[in-house]
Enzyme design. Structure first.
Site, PDB file in Angstrom:
ATOM      1  N   TRP A 107       0.820  -1.228   0.000  1.00  0.00           N
ATOM      2  CA  TRP A 107       0.000   0.000   0.000  1.00  0.00           C
ATOM      3  C   TRP A 107       0.840   1.258   0.000  1.00  0.00           C
ATOM      4  O   TRP A 107       0.514   2.227  -0.703  1.00  0.00           O
ATOM      5  CB  TRP A 107      -0.984  -0.014   1.168  1.00  0.00           C
ATOM      6  CG  TRP A 107      -2.077  -1.020   0.968  1.00  0.00           C
ATOM      7  CD1 TRP A 107      -2.317  -2.120   1.742  1.00  0.00           C
ATOM      8  CD2 TRP A 107      -3.056  -1.051  -0.075  1.00  0.00           C
ATOM      9  NE1 TRP A 107      -3.390  -2.813   1.237  1.00  0.00           N
ATOM     10  CE2 TRP A 107      -3.867  -2.191   0.131  1.00  0.00           C
ATOM     11  CE3 TRP A 107      -3.334  -0.228  -1.168  1.00  0.00           C
ATOM     12  CZ2 TRP A 107      -4.928  -2.526  -0.710  1.00  0.00           C
ATOM     13  CZ3 TRP A 107      -4.389  -0.566  -2.008  1.00  0.00           C
ATOM     14  CH2 TRP A 107      -5.168  -1.688  -1.777  1.00  0.00           C
ATOM     15  N   ASP A 176      -1.163   6.457   6.587  1.00  0.00           N
ATOM     16  CA  ASP A 176      -2.299   5.651   6.140  1.00  0.00           C
ATOM     17  C   ASP A 176      -2.574   4.637   7.256  1.00  0.00           C
ATOM     18  O   ASP A 176      -1.790   3.718   7.472  1.00  0.00           O
ATOM     19  CB  ASP A 176      -1.930   4.949   4.824  1.00  0.00           C
ATOM     20  CG  ASP A 176      -3.011   3.977   4.348  1.00  0.00           C
ATOM     21  OD1 ASP A 176      -4.060   3.839   5.019  1.00  0.00           O
ATOM     22  OD2 ASP A 176      -2.803   3.362   3.276  1.00  0.00           O
ATOM     23  N   LYS A 200     -12.040  -1.521   6.567  1.00  0.00           N
ATOM     24  CA  LYS A 200     -11.253  -2.535   7.259  1.00  0.00           C
ATOM     25  C   LYS A 200     -11.694  -2.582   8.728  1.00  0.00           C
ATOM     26  O   LYS A 200     -12.080  -3.623   9.217  1.00  0.00           O
ATOM     27  CB  LYS A 200      -9.749  -2.227   7.170  1.00  0.00           C
ATOM     28  CG  LYS A 200      -9.254  -1.898   5.767  1.00  0.00           C
ATOM     29  CD  LYS A 200      -9.273  -3.074   4.821  1.00  0.00           C
ATOM     30  CE  LYS A 200      -9.094  -2.721   3.356  1.00  0.00           C
ATOM     31  NZ  LYS A 200      -7.958  -1.925   2.992  1.00  0.00           N
TER      32      LYS A 200
HETATM   33  C1  LIG Z   1      -7.368  -1.376   1.633  1.00  0.00           C
HETATM   34  C2  LIG Z   1      -6.273  -0.397   1.828  1.00  0.00           C
HETATM   35  C3  LIG Z   1      -6.092   0.711   0.973  1.00  0.00           C
HETATM   36  C4  LIG Z   1      -6.932   0.924  -0.251  1.00  0.00           C
HETATM   37  O1  LIG Z   1      -8.216   1.238   0.053  1.00  0.00           O
HETATM   38  P1  LIG Z   1      -9.314   1.457  -1.099  1.00  0.00           P
HETATM   39  O2  LIG Z   1     -10.438   2.015  -0.293  1.00  0.00           O
HETATM   40  O3  LIG Z   1      -9.597   0.122  -1.703  1.00  0.00           O
HETATM   41  O4  LIG Z   1      -8.764   2.422  -2.073  1.00  0.00           O
HETATM   42  C5  LIG Z   1      -5.077   1.599   1.255  1.00  0.00           C
HETATM   43  N1  LIG Z   1      -4.271   1.416   2.312  1.00  0.00           N
HETATM   44  C6  LIG Z   1      -4.410   0.379   3.154  1.00  0.00           C
HETATM   45  C7  LIG Z   1      -3.480   0.233   4.307  1.00  0.00           C
HETATM   46  C8  LIG Z   1      -5.413  -0.561   2.937  1.00  0.00           C
HETATM   47  O5  LIG Z   1      -5.544  -1.607   3.763  1.00  0.00           O
END
Ligand SMILES: *Cc1c(COP(=O)(O)O)cnc(C)c1O
Length: 370
Positions: A107, A176, A200
């Site tokens: 990511w 993030d 998540k």
């Molecule tokens: C799932 C995820 C993303 C991407 O998220 P989307 O909503 O599918 O764009 C980005 N960073 C992390 C750490 C993730 O787990």
């Protein structure tokens, strides 16, 4: 099938992931008539007093949970984590034209690639595809001229989680936290920006939580799309255009659920206990199970492992997944880029659920590791 009986399956999916059943039942109950309105939250204008109250209450709830200082704005945006990869750069990189990226998994690698469309990206740690560790900070190549330093607090695919907050020597830190937000206590004052896609750990897909320090507003590039502009979203209290109202509503109920269940202290204690259960079985299996991630960087949220040796025995892994499915344990297949198994142990996954998985892992090992 009765619609409100307790779930018989255990959902270990990486995302969109399990939501607390209590919250789903609450949502079901008020789906058709929200409060006293006689209409659904999905049918209601985002300019109504009811929606504005929901918006403010949800902000306040997450501010209380994370102890977010007054000089931070809380935004409910769209575009998911991926949208924020662009938004972060579009809002912040033009200050000096360059940014630091600590790439520790899939990511953060994607985030760095996206940011490179809008400025110069400096890679703080050596490039690799083998994400099993966080290189020691003494080896980091930080650029004193960077507009910000970016990292991913928990790499959902590779199972690499920062056990500490990086020291950026005063440069704004961007994180993030899509897959570990609200699973541990965090000192928000150390950050410039925190963002998290909801699906998540905090809600359904559709809303992205953004926490931004006020002094970082007003720096967006002129090409920044309006819907990705932190400054405009902050000025209009996340109601500049139609927000993902239903997702925000469910997320607000998850915040309340976390509060009722011990807040972040409670979530963190449970996350430690749940993840230890699984890692202990892996580490005590004489190599039958193996997790490639170095112990100091192992994620409490996403546990990737192989079965039958470090390279994985695909036939055994398939048998493991089939057996899990038969016992009602779903979505344990590893990400396609790494293979094997991945158990995601988000807040809504109970200790009891994890004990059942642990028991199955022990039995499977005893049966096959002869
Ligand atoms: C799932 C995820 C993303 C991407 O998220 P989307 O909503 O599918 O764009 C980005 N960073 C992390 C750490 C993730 O787990």
């Amino acid at each position: 099938m009765a619609s409100n009986t307790a779930s018989k399956v255990l959902n270990f999916g990486a995302g969109p992931a399990k939501l607390p059943e209590e919250v789903l039942l609450e949502v079901q109950k008020e789906l058709v008539h929200y409060g006293t309105t006689q209409i659904s939250i999905m049918e209601m204008s985002h300019r109504t007093a009811e929606y504005m109250k929901l918006n403010d209450d949800a902000q306040q709830a997450v501010r209380d949970l994370l102890n977010i200082p007054k000089n931070y704005k809380i935004l409910f945006m769209q575009g998911g984590g991926t949208g924020l990869f662009a938004a972060v750069a579009l809002n912040l990189i033009s200050e000096t034209g360059t940014a630091d990226y600590i790439v520790t998994g899939a990511w953060s690698a994607k985030a760095a690639k996206e940011a490179a469309k809008y400025g110069k990206v400096n890679l703080v740690v050596p490039k690799t595809d083998n994400y099993v560790d966080i290189p020691d900070p003494s080896t980091w190549n930080l650029d004193p001229n960077a507009s910000y330093v970016y990292y991913c607090a928990n790499e959902t695919v590779h199972g690499v989680e920062f056990p500490y907050i990086p020291d950026t020597k005063g440069i704004p830190l961007v994180s993030d936290m899509s897959s570990n937000i609200l699973s541990r206590e965090v000192d928000v004052s150390k950050f410039g920006v925190i963002f998290a896609g909801a699906q998540k750990n905090i809600g359904p897909p559709g809303v992205t939580l953004v926490i931004v320090r006020e002094d970082l507003l007003g720096k967006a590039a002129t090409i920044c799309p309006t819907v990705l502009d932190f400054t405009i979203m902050a000025k209009d209290n996340s109601i500049h255009n139609t927000p993902p109202t239903f997702s925000i509503y469910v997320m607000s109920r998850v915040f309340e659920w976390i509060r009722r269940n011990g807040g972040l202290k409670g979530m963190e204690a449970r996350a430690i206990e749940k993840s230890h259960l699984i890692y202990d079985i892996i580490d005590n299996s004489n190599g039958f199970y193996s997790c490639p991630v170095k112990s100091a960087a192992r994620s409490r949220m996403n546990v990737p492992f192989r079965i039958g040796g470090a390279q994985g025995n695909e036939a055994l892994e398939k048998e493991f997944l089939n057996g899990a499915q038969k016992r009602g344990m779903l979505q344990l297949k590893g990400h396609r880029s790494v293979g094997g198994i991945r158990a995601s142990l988000y807040n809504a996954v109970s200790l009891e659920d994890v004990k059942i998985l642990a028991q199955y892992m022990t039995e499977f090992c005893n049966q096959h590791n002869k």
